[in-house]
Scaffold this active site. Structure first.
Site, PDB file in Angstrom:
ATOM      1  N   ASN A 165       0.950  -2.715   5.222  1.00 58.90           N
ATOM      2  CA  ASN A 165       0.228  -1.453   5.416  1.00 58.90           C
ATOM      3  C   ASN A 165      -1.032  -1.344   4.552  1.00 58.90           C
ATOM      4  O   ASN A 165      -1.949  -0.607   4.915  1.00 58.90           O
ATOM      5  CB  ASN A 165       1.171  -0.281   5.097  1.00 58.90           C
ATOM      6  CG  ASN A 165       0.436   1.018   4.888  1.00 58.90           C
ATOM      7  OD1 ASN A 165       0.051   1.691   5.847  1.00 58.90           O
ATOM      8  ND2 ASN A 165       0.189   1.377   3.621  1.00 58.90           N
ATOM      9  N   TYR A 225     -14.027  -3.475   9.233  1.00 57.26           N
ATOM     10  CA  TYR A 225     -12.687  -2.855   9.308  1.00 57.26           C
ATOM     11  C   TYR A 225     -12.074  -3.078  10.691  1.00 57.26           C
ATOM     12  O   TYR A 225     -10.926  -3.525  10.816  1.00 57.26           O
ATOM     13  CB  TYR A 225     -12.809  -1.357   9.006  1.00 57.26           C
ATOM     14  CG  TYR A 225     -11.501  -0.600   9.117  1.00 57.26           C
ATOM     15  CD1 TYR A 225     -10.577  -0.607   8.083  1.00 57.26           C
ATOM     16  CD2 TYR A 225     -11.194   0.142  10.261  1.00 57.26           C
ATOM     17  CE1 TYR A 225      -9.381   0.086   8.181  1.00 57.26           C
ATOM     18  CE2 TYR A 225     -10.004   0.843  10.370  1.00 57.26           C
ATOM     19  CZ  TYR A 225      -9.100   0.812   9.320  1.00 57.26           C
ATOM     20  OH  TYR A 225      -7.913   1.499   9.427  1.00 57.26           O
ATOM     21  N   GLY A 233       0.831  -1.205   0.000  1.00 60.77           N
ATOM     22  CA  GLY A 233       0.000   0.000   0.000  1.00 60.77           C
ATOM     23  C   GLY A 233       0.859   1.246   0.000  1.00 60.77           C
ATOM     24  O   GLY A 233       0.530   2.239   0.655  1.00 60.77           O
ATOM     25  N   ALA A 234       1.949   1.202  -0.764  1.00 63.18           N
ATOM     26  CA  ALA A 234       2.985   2.245  -0.663  1.00 63.18           C
ATOM     27  C   ALA A 234       2.846   3.347  -1.713  1.00 63.18           C
ATOM     28  O   ALA A 234       3.706   4.220  -1.796  1.00 63.18           O
ATOM     29  CB  ALA A 234       4.371   1.602  -0.763  1.00 63.18           C
ATOM     30  N   SER A 259      -4.856  -0.526  13.613  1.00 64.16           N
ATOM     31  CA  SER A 259      -5.625   0.698  13.842  1.00 64.16           C
ATOM     32  C   SER A 259      -6.135   0.693  15.272  1.00 64.16           C
ATOM     33  O   SER A 259      -6.401  -0.377  15.843  1.00 64.16           O
ATOM     34  CB  SER A 259      -6.818   0.755  12.881  1.00 64.16           C
ATOM     35  OG  SER A 259      -7.780   1.691  13.333  1.00 64.16           O
ATOM     36  N   ALA A 315     -12.807  -5.325  12.897  1.00 62.26           N
ATOM     37  CA  ALA A 315     -12.530  -6.756  13.112  1.00 62.26           C
ATOM     38  C   ALA A 315     -11.247  -7.164  12.402  1.00 62.26           C
ATOM     39  O   ALA A 315     -10.427  -7.915  12.942  1.00 62.26           O
ATOM     40  CB  ALA A 315     -13.711  -7.587  12.616  1.00 62.26           C
ATOM     41  N   LYS A 352      -8.705  -5.283  11.773  1.00 65.43           N
ATOM     42  CA  LYS A 352      -7.544  -4.686  12.443  1.00 65.43           C
ATOM     43  C   LYS A 352      -7.277  -5.364  13.791  1.00 65.43           C
ATOM     44  O   LYS A 352      -6.122  -5.454  14.218  1.00 65.43           O
ATOM     45  CB  LYS A 352      -7.767  -3.181  12.621  1.00 65.43           C
ATOM     46  CG  LYS A 352      -7.796  -2.409  11.295  1.00 65.43           C
ATOM     47  CD  LYS A 352      -6.487  -2.557  10.536  1.00 65.43           C
ATOM     48  CE  LYS A 352      -6.434  -1.691   9.289  1.00 65.43           C
ATOM     49  NZ  LYS A 352      -5.149  -1.814   8.575  1.00 65.43           N
TER      50      LYS A 352
END
Ligand SMILES: NC(=O)c1ccc[n+]([C@@H]2O[C@H](COP(=O)([O-])OP(=O)(O)OC[C@H]3O[C@@H](n4cnc5c(N)ncnc54)[C@H](O)[C@@H]3O)[C@@H](O)[C@H]2O)c1
Length: 252
Positions: A93, A159, A14-15, A145, A161, A163
């Site tokens: 990420n 989301y 995810g860069a 997160s 769950a 994380k």
């Protein structure tokens, strides 16, 4: 303590933008060679080109891959190992964050969020382990997160769950690979100013900001600094940890 990553090689998912790009830039600024992995080709090409211009083309490798595809993940790790002669640092990420209310989440969306945010990290950890074992300082840093600790109030339950799952994956793997000298940690950011949150309505942004004791969103560089610390020698005795970077939103 400055983080000297000279001679290390890293892969960041995810860069192409946001936190992942800030992490890649920070790792490169500290001397690492970095593979930038993303599924967004045009953004990846632009971001990797700009970073290569600053740090040297030999230090930056753009890799187009979807983190949910096992074959693409294996190809991405192989490309980084081949280009850099090994891999020392993996940063998981890549993530997506739909705000869908609980009763409106359908099965496909649940599966997609868990696939990108959690399965992607699992696939990359598994694919990278052989190279990380060969490294004398293997590091995995997962970007979770604060919602994985508190539950999702404004972000989706899927989301949160995913994380929370990433935190448990971090602890499980930390135990399993400690004997190989590999550390596995995660960071748990609160809301960070990136394209992801810029898409939120001004009202939602204000509501979230009002809950954060420091009174503002994080900058992507503030999350990257925590990731770089965990990737460096200064964190050599830290594993299975969750590093809160949340402006005081959750104090524990
Ligand atoms: N921004 C925040 O407020 C915040 C807070 C806590 C945690 N996080 C986490 O930090 C990470 C980065 O967030 P961001 O705000 O920079 O997001 P962003 O949307 O700005 O960037 C995410 C990047 O991941 C890539 N990506 C998405 N799905 C992918 C896939 N299947 N394969 C490969 N790449 C893919 C996107 O193309 C994009 O470049 C995410 O895991 C997010 O959940 C963000």
């Amino acid at each position: 303590m400055p983080t000297d990553l000279s001679g290390r090689s890293a892969l960041v998912t995810g860069a192409a933008r946001g936190i992942g790009l800030a992490v890649a830039a920070d790792l490169a600024a500290n001397g690492a060679r970095v593979a930038l992995v993303d599924a967004d080709g045009p953004a990846l090409t632009a971001s990797a080109g700009e970073l290569a211009g600053r740090t040297g083309a030999a230090n930056v490798l753009p890799v187009l891959a979807d983190v949910t595809s096992a074959s693409e993940v294996q190809g991405a790790v192989a490309a980084a190992v081949s280009a850099f002669g090994g891999l020392d640092i993996l940063v998981n990420n890549a993530g997506i964050c739909p705000l869908t209310p609980f009763e409106a989440i359908d099965e496909a969306e649940w599966d997609r969020v868990l696939a990108v945010n959690l399965k992607g990290a699992f696939l990359f950890c598994q694919a990278a382990l052989p190279a990380l074992r060969r490294s004398r300082s293997g590091r995995i840093v997962n970007v979770s997160s604060v919602s994985g600790q508190m539950g999702g109030v404004l972000v989706g339950a899927h989301y949160a769950a995913s994380k929370a799952g990433l935190i448990a994956l971090t602890k499980s793997l930390a135990r399993l690979v400690a004997g190989d000298g590999i550390t596995v940690n995660c960071v748990t950011p609160a809301t960070t100013a990136t394209d992801l949150t810029a898409a939120w309505s001004p009202e939602l942004q204000d509501r979230v900001r009002a809950q954060i004791p420091l009174g503002r969103f994080a900058g992507a560089g503030e999350i990257a600094a925590a990731v770089c610390f965990l990737a460096g020698d200064g964190a050599s005795f830290i594993t299975g940890a969750t590093l809160d970077v949340n402006g005081g939103l959750l104090m524990r």
